[in-house]
Scaffold this motif. Structure first.
Motif, mmCIF file in Angstrom:
data_model
loop_
_atom_site.group_PDB
_atom_site.id
_atom_site.type_symbol
_atom_site.label_atom_id
_atom_site.label_comp_id
_atom_site.label_asym_id
_atom_site.label_seq_id
_atom_site.Cartn_x
_atom_site.Cartn_y
_atom_site.Cartn_z
ATOM 1 N N LEU A 140 0.786 12.880 -7.930
ATOM 2 C CA LEU A 140 0.234 14.161 -7.531
ATOM 3 C C LEU A 140 1.216 15.139 -7.426
ATOM 4 O O LEU A 140 0.815 16.448 -7.697
ATOM 5 C CB LEU A 140 -0.477 14.043 -6.029
ATOM 6 N N ALA A 141 2.510 14.703 -7.426
ATOM 7 C CA ALA A 141 3.544 15.987 -7.400
ATOM 8 C C ALA A 141 3.813 16.566 -9.004
ATOM 9 O O ALA A 141 3.980 17.565 -8.930
ATOM 10 C CB ALA A 141 4.835 15.344 -7.035
ATOM 11 N N TYR A 142 3.360 15.572 -9.790
ATOM 12 C CA TYR A 142 3.629 16.025 -11.275
ATOM 13 C C TYR A 142 2.404 16.067 -12.120
ATOM 14 O O TYR A 142 2.360 16.457 -13.270
ATOM 15 C CB TYR A 142 4.621 15.264 -11.779
ATOM 16 N N TYR A 143 1.304 15.705 -11.556
ATOM 17 C CA TYR A 143 -0.042 15.693 -12.182
ATOM 18 C C TYR A 143 -1.183 16.232 -11.300
ATOM 19 O O TYR A 143 -1.343 16.010 -10.219
ATOM 20 C CB TYR A 143 -0.204 13.930 -12.744
ATOM 21 N N ASP A 144 -2.173 16.781 -12.107
ATOM 22 C CA ASP A 144 -3.089 17.538 -11.460
ATOM 23 C C ASP A 144 -4.414 16.365 -11.242
ATOM 24 O O ASP A 144 -4.482 15.588 -11.859
ATOM 25 C CB ASP A 144 -3.761 18.340 -12.440
ATOM 26 N N ALA A 145 -4.539 16.224 -9.881
ATOM 27 C CA ALA A 145 -5.615 14.919 -9.459
ATOM 28 C C ALA A 145 -6.818 15.174 -10.036
ATOM 29 O O ALA A 145 -7.411 14.159 -10.230
ATOM 30 C CB ALA A 145 -5.777 15.202 -7.931
ATOM 31 N N LEU A 146 -7.352 16.346 -10.494
ATOM 32 C CA LEU A 146 -8.718 16.510 -10.915
ATOM 33 C C LEU A 146 -8.725 16.065 -12.452
ATOM 34 O O LEU A 146 -9.615 15.272 -12.986
ATOM 35 C CB LEU A 146 -9.209 17.860 -10.750
ATOM 36 N N GLN A 183 0.883 -1.182 0.049
ATOM 37 C CA GLN A 183 -0.110 -0.102 0.110
ATOM 38 C C GLN A 183 0.864 1.283 0.130
ATOM 39 O O GLN A 183 0.519 2.165 -0.663
ATOM 40 C CB GLN A 183 -0.825 0.155 1.288
ATOM 41 N N ARG A 184 1.932 1.389 0.713
ATOM 42 C CA ARG A 184 2.959 2.348 0.656
ATOM 43 C C ARG A 184 3.522 2.522 -0.641
ATOM 44 O O ARG A 184 3.578 3.774 -0.924
ATOM 45 C CB ARG A 184 4.012 2.168 1.746
ATOM 46 N N LYS A 185 3.624 1.537 -1.413
ATOM 47 C CA LYS A 185 4.268 1.606 -2.725
ATOM 48 C C LYS A 185 3.234 2.474 -3.565
ATOM 49 O O LYS A 185 3.498 3.442 -4.458
ATOM 50 C CB LYS A 185 4.792 0.350 -3.279
ATOM 51 N N LYS A 186 2.016 1.910 -3.563
ATOM 52 C CA LYS A 186 0.810 2.542 -4.212
ATOM 53 C C LYS A 186 0.816 4.013 -3.742
ATOM 54 O O LYS A 186 0.560 5.012 -4.676
ATOM 55 C CB LYS A 186 -0.574 1.892 -3.951
ATOM 56 N N ASP A 187 0.773 4.218 -2.406
ATOM 57 C CA ASP A 187 0.864 5.603 -1.912
ATOM 58 C C ASP A 187 1.797 6.516 -2.520
ATOM 59 O O ASP A 187 1.707 7.685 -2.920
ATOM 60 C CB ASP A 187 0.629 5.546 -0.629
ATOM 61 N N GLN A 188 2.949 5.864 -2.810
ATOM 62 C CA GLN A 188 4.077 6.705 -3.016
ATOM 63 C C GLN A 188 4.045 6.929 -4.672
ATOM 64 O O GLN A 188 4.259 8.208 -5.195
ATOM 65 C CB GLN A 188 5.434 5.807 -3.014
#
Length: 804
Positions: free
Chosen positions: A362-368, A351-356
């Motif tokens: 999210l650091a380089y792409y817009d979530a919306l 799960q942590r890998k998925k979160d990373q």
């Protein structure tokens, strides 16, 4: 029990005895040697003395050649047991007499002949008469066995006595060693042997020897102390082992214990659960069955490099079904029973890998919209510009801002706004080629990065124009959101690169500047960046910077434009703000007021104006006001009026300055009346309770419904000057003013016309029924000192006056 020959006392006594015997023998030998030297000298002296006794008789016998006397001399000489043979010769060497005695049987003769071989056997005595005449010689041989027999017996007794003494001393030392060391040690060893054979260790250990004050007592006490220390250490180790077992099997972490061959020695329930093995099966495996990278050689390297600190690393573990999953391992080398063991605790970090990955996204792409974001753009823009410079091709940056998006968000909710952004992003992407990149940099702003448009500027501009028109067309089409048709448009700014030495951030600002230019030109359009746009931005930045210090540096001042009735009597002033900056000169309110509103300085400026107008009105109160004078009008910014504490601010100023609130006329815009009717009305009624009057400035230019006016405590409508200018040429303006005046009469409101600049305009307004005026025909705005003179002199307008 320990054999005698192996006991320490026996070994000590044996070697002590050998050493004593050797020393005794050596000392006796030295004693015999020195005694022999003395004995040999004594023997020689005795022989010589014996010969000297018979020397005279022998000399007489040799001189007279008397054989009988010679024989008597030798017979007397042989009475001594020391001589074996004797012979008397004359001066010519002829024998006069000789004698012989057999050797006595002496048992030590063989020893004396071998050991005392250096003793002389022959002795000669030269015979002289009158000390100078040689007459003969006596020659004797001694019996060495008989002579040395006494010495040998004495020496034997000496050596025997020494050896016996040594043996007795050795026996005494043996007994002493046995009593003092060997026996107590044997008892100590016996106790330790019984302790070793015992199945259970005693709780307490006590040796009888501990009371001794010698080395043995110290040894016994040391053994006792070490024994109890060992018991304490063993107890502590047992506790630690129990604790280790408890931690291993009760921990919520997965834990494995292996040897350095990788063989799994122990594990807990969590490990079995995560790896999907039962415990017996798992204990038959090697850690390589779970982690192929954890080889025995690697475990050996762990031992060499281990410093006591655990190491944390990530790897892949394999379940019983062959599935690999990521784990975080905290491992260390520990020692159990002096054996190195590999202890690893690990956890599933799937799960942590998925979160990373999600964080990275999210650091380089817009979530919306799932489009790249500003950070992505910042990292790629410089690279694209550098490549364009190296290849000589022309690229472009397109800045898109959705028009009226805020209205959709506010009126229909953020969820509809989000849906609109998602659909707008989809439409934008559909217009791009494969190499182009669409980026959402925030809110309703999008940036398009076009790495390659063409090989020259004109062609690139042509293609960018086509793309902009397609984008405007796509974004202007209806958006069907929640069964509602939504229409928006877009403002687009375009900057081409690479031209000059503009950096990536400068090119982005250029596109942003061009977009704002398109928005100012009416929206739903696009503009290419031009150099003069930068100058406008620079000028605006200079203006903003200067505006921040205007109040502090006392650069603002107020002027007052008279408001008159139909008879030209002064009935009030409108306070107008002016700004003179040392670098910029006199700056028009139309230029700096919008900027002040945009950067938030309008609140501070508005408070400054309110405070200073009230102070000036208080001064005028002090000198007396004409009966026709109603008060001073103050323009209130919509931003200033919208503040929650606006009413409190006005009340505080009135309290500080002690001005008569009936002399204050707050001018508000028509648009303010329809934005938040309940809030605006509530504020106006609260101020109305203090006697403050309200005027609607620039009436007729807004979009308000006239029915709204009944909700507010208004006193006056000010007709905008644009209608006044067209009075003589545009009949419609005449009709509009007539309508306003008629409506105001029915609502019991006064009407004031702004911007009256000629007598003709004044007459037309008077004919229509407007009897209150303000404009250059009567007077331009004047400073406070001149406005004070107007009040004192009770002037009648119009007349010529000095410009402010």
């Amino acid at each position: 029990m320990l054999a005698l020959r192996k006991r320490l006392s026996y070994q000590q006594a044996k070697w002590a005895l050998v050493l004593l015997l050797l020393l005794s023998l050596l000392m006796s030998t030295f004693q015999v040697f020195f005694d022999w030297q003395d004995e040999k000298a004594t023997i020689q002296k005795q022989v010589t003395s014996t010969l000297q006794i018979v020397e005279n008789a022998a000399t007489e016998a040799a001189y007279s050649l008397d054989e009988t006397l010679a024989k008597k001399v030798l017979a007397g000489l042989m009475r001594s047991n020391s001589f074996h043979t004797a012979r008397l010769e004359d001066d010519l060497g002829y024998e006069l007499a000789s004698t012989y005695r057999p050797l006595e049987p002496v048992s030590s003769r063989w020893l004396s002949e071998r050991i005392f071989s250096d003793l002389p056997k022959y002795f000669r005595l030269n015979l002289k008469r009158n000390d100078h005449l040689a007459v003969g010689t006596i020659i004797v041989t001694i019996d060495s066995g008989s002579v040395t027999n006494g010495f040998i017996r004495r020496s034997f007794r000496l050596i025997s006595t020494s050896l016996l003494s040594a043996m007795l001393l050795g026996a005494a030392m043996f007994m002493l060693f046995y009593v003092q060391i060997s026996h107590p040690l044997s008892r100590l060893i016996g106790q330790l042997s019984l302790l070793e054979k015992a199945e259970n260790d005693p709780a307490q250990l006590q040796f009888k020897q501990t009371s001794r004050e010698d080395e043995l007592g110290i040894l016994a006490r040391t053994i006792t102390a070490l024994w109890h220390k060992r018991k304490k250490v063993e107890s502590e180790l047992a506790k630690r082992e129990a604790y280790f077992k408890a931690v291993l099997h009760q921990s919520s972490e997965c834990m494995l214990l292996t040897n350095l061959k990788g063989e799994i020695l122990d594990c807990n329930h969590e490990t079995c659960r995560l790896l999907m093995y039962d415990a017996p099966k798992l204990l038959t495996l090697n850690i390589q069955d779970i982690d192929p990278e954890q080889t025995p050689s690697l475990l050996q390297d762990w031992v060499k490099s281990a410093q006591g600190d655990p190491k944390i690393f990530e790897t892949q573990y394999r379940r019983s079904n062959g599935e690999n999953f990521p784990v975080e391992v905290c491992a260390n080398i520990i020692y159990l029973d002096n054996e190195a063991r590999f202890l690893a605790s690990f956890r599933d970090i799937t799960q942590r890998k998925k979160d990373q990955e999600q964080v990275k996204f999210l650091a380089y792409y817009d979530a919306l919209t799932s489009l790249p974001n500003r950070r992505f753009l910042n990292q790629h823009l410089e690279k694209v510009i550098s490549e364009a410079r190296s290849t000589g091709q022309v690229g472009g940056l397109v800045f898109i801002d959705l028009d009226r998006f805020k209205n959709v968000n506010d009126s229909m909710g953020h969820h509809v706004g989000d849906a609109l952004l998602i659909e707008a992003a989809r439409r934008i992407v559909s217009c791009l080629s494969e190499s182009d990149i669409a980026v959402r940099i925030g809110g309703d702003e999008f940036v398009l990065l076009l790495p390659v448009l063409a090989n020259d500027h004109d062609e690139a501009q042509h293609r960018a124009t086509i793309l902009a028109e397609v984008l405007l067309s796509q974004l202007s089409k209806v958006f069907r959101l929640e069964q509602t048709d939504v229409f928006i448009s877009a403002s687009i700014g375009i900057s081409l690169f690479p031209f000059g030495e503009a950096s990536d951030s400068q090119i982005l600002r250029q596109a942003d500047t061009a977009m704002y230019e398109a928005k100012k030109k009416g929206r739903n359009g696009f503009r290419f960046y031009r150099q003069e746009m930068l100058q406008q931005i620079t000028d605006l930045a200079i203006l903003e910077k200067a505006l921040h210090g205007a109040i502090r540096d006392d650069e603002f001042y107020l002027v007052y434009q008279p408001q008159v009735n139909k008879r030209g009597e002064l009935m009030g002033y409108e306070a107008l703000l002016r700004w003179h900056n040392p670098q910029l000169g006199l700056v028009s309110p139309a230029r700096f007021i919008p900027v002040a509103e945009e950067i938030g300085l309008i609140y501070e400026i508005g408070d400054w104006v309110l405070e200073n107008v009230c102070r000036q009105v208080k001064i005028w109160q002090g000198i007396g006001l004409p009966s026709s004078f109603e008060g001073v009008a103050i323009n209130i910014s919509p931003y200033q009026f919208a503040q929650e504490g606006f009413v409190g601010t006005v009340e505080a100023v009135i309290e500080r300055t002690q001005v008569d609130p009936n002399l204050l006329d707050l001018e508000i815009t028509e648009g303010m009346l329809v934005e938040n009717i309940a809030s605006v009305a509530e504020k106006m009624w609260r101020l109305k309770e203090h006697g403050i009057r309200f005027s609607v400035d620039d009436f007729g230019t807004g979009y308000s419904s006239l029915r709204y006016l009944q909700h507010f405590p208004l006193n006056q409508l000010k007709i905008d000057q644009t209608f006044i200018r067209d009075l003589s040429s545009d009949p419609n303006s005449h009709v509009i003013i007539n309508t306003i005046v008629s409506m105001a009469e029915h609502m019991n409101l006064s009407v004031l016309a702004e911007g009256v600049e000629s007598r003709v305009e004044k007459q037309i307004l008077e004919h229509i029924g407007c009897t209150r005026y303000q404009g250059y025909y009567f007077s331009k705005p004047v400073k406070a000192d001149l406005a004070t003179l107007y009040l004192k002199d009770n002037e009648v307008f119009p007349f010529e006056c000095q410009d402010a």
